[in-house]
Design a protein around this motif. Structure first.
Motif, PDB file in Angstrom:
ATOM      1  N   GLU A  11      36.621  48.786  48.035  1.00 33.01           N
ATOM      2  CA  GLU A  11      36.853  47.465  46.883  1.00 33.01           C
ATOM      3  C   GLU A  11      37.794  46.711  47.501  1.00 33.01           C
ATOM      4  OE1 GLU A  11      38.162  51.130  46.505  1.00 33.01           O
ATOM      5  OE2 GLU A  11      36.562  51.938  45.290  1.00 33.01           O
ATOM      6  N   TYR A  13      41.017  44.575  48.399  1.00 30.05           N
ATOM      7  CA  TYR A  13      42.652  44.896  48.366  1.00 30.05           C
ATOM      8  C   TYR A  13      43.068  43.385  48.662  1.00 30.05           C
ATOM      9  CZ  TYR A  13      41.478  50.114  48.002  1.00 30.05           C
ATOM     10  OH  TYR A  13      40.588  50.699  47.432  1.00 30.05           O
ATOM     11  N   GLN A  17      48.407  45.735  49.945  1.00 32.61           N
ATOM     12  CA  GLN A  17      47.809  46.975  49.801  1.00 32.61           C
ATOM     13  C   GLN A  17      47.151  47.277  51.390  1.00 32.61           C
ATOM     14  OE1 GLN A  17      45.281  46.228  46.319  1.00 32.61           O
ATOM     15  NE2 GLN A  17      46.521  47.196  44.943  1.00 32.61           N
ATOM     16  N   ARG A  21      47.022  51.130  53.221  1.00 31.61           N
ATOM     17  CA  ARG A  21      45.940  51.759  53.973  1.00 31.61           C
ATOM     18  C   ARG A  21      46.026  52.008  55.067  1.00 31.61           C
ATOM     19  NH1 ARG A  21      42.775  53.055  49.104  1.00 31.61           N
ATOM     20  NH2 ARG A  21      40.833  52.712  50.933  1.00 31.61           N
TER      21      ARG A  21
END
Length: 83
Positions: A11, A13, A17, A21
């Motif tokens: 996805e 981000y 984010q 991660r």
């Protein structure tokens, strides 16, 4: 504890984010047991070494103006360099 498949995804981000991660993945890798850590280290070294070997082969072939297909015998998986 967070496992590797939970971290990976495809996805889009935001930068915050992504940073979160990457931090989570780094912590998960830092907490690996000794055996998987050493195994991954050895595999990384082998990968880097094979890249260096291929780079050296290409540089030798370019420096001596060799035909690469003539010196790489794919049927025997051997490399012959004549200098």
């Amino acid at each position: 504890m967070l496992t590797m498949p939970d971290v990976f995804g495809f996805e889009a981000y935001s930068p915050e984010q992504i940073a979160e991660r990457v931090e989570t993945l780094g912590v998960a890798k830092a907490r690996l047991d000794l055996v998987p850590l050493v195994l991954l280290d050895m595999l990384a070294g082998a990968f880097i070494g094979s890249g260096a070997l291929f780079s050296t082969l290409v540089q030798i072939c370019v420096a001596f103006d060799m035909d690469q297909e003539r010196y790489i015998n794919s049927s025997e998986n051997t490399v012959v360099v004549e200098v």
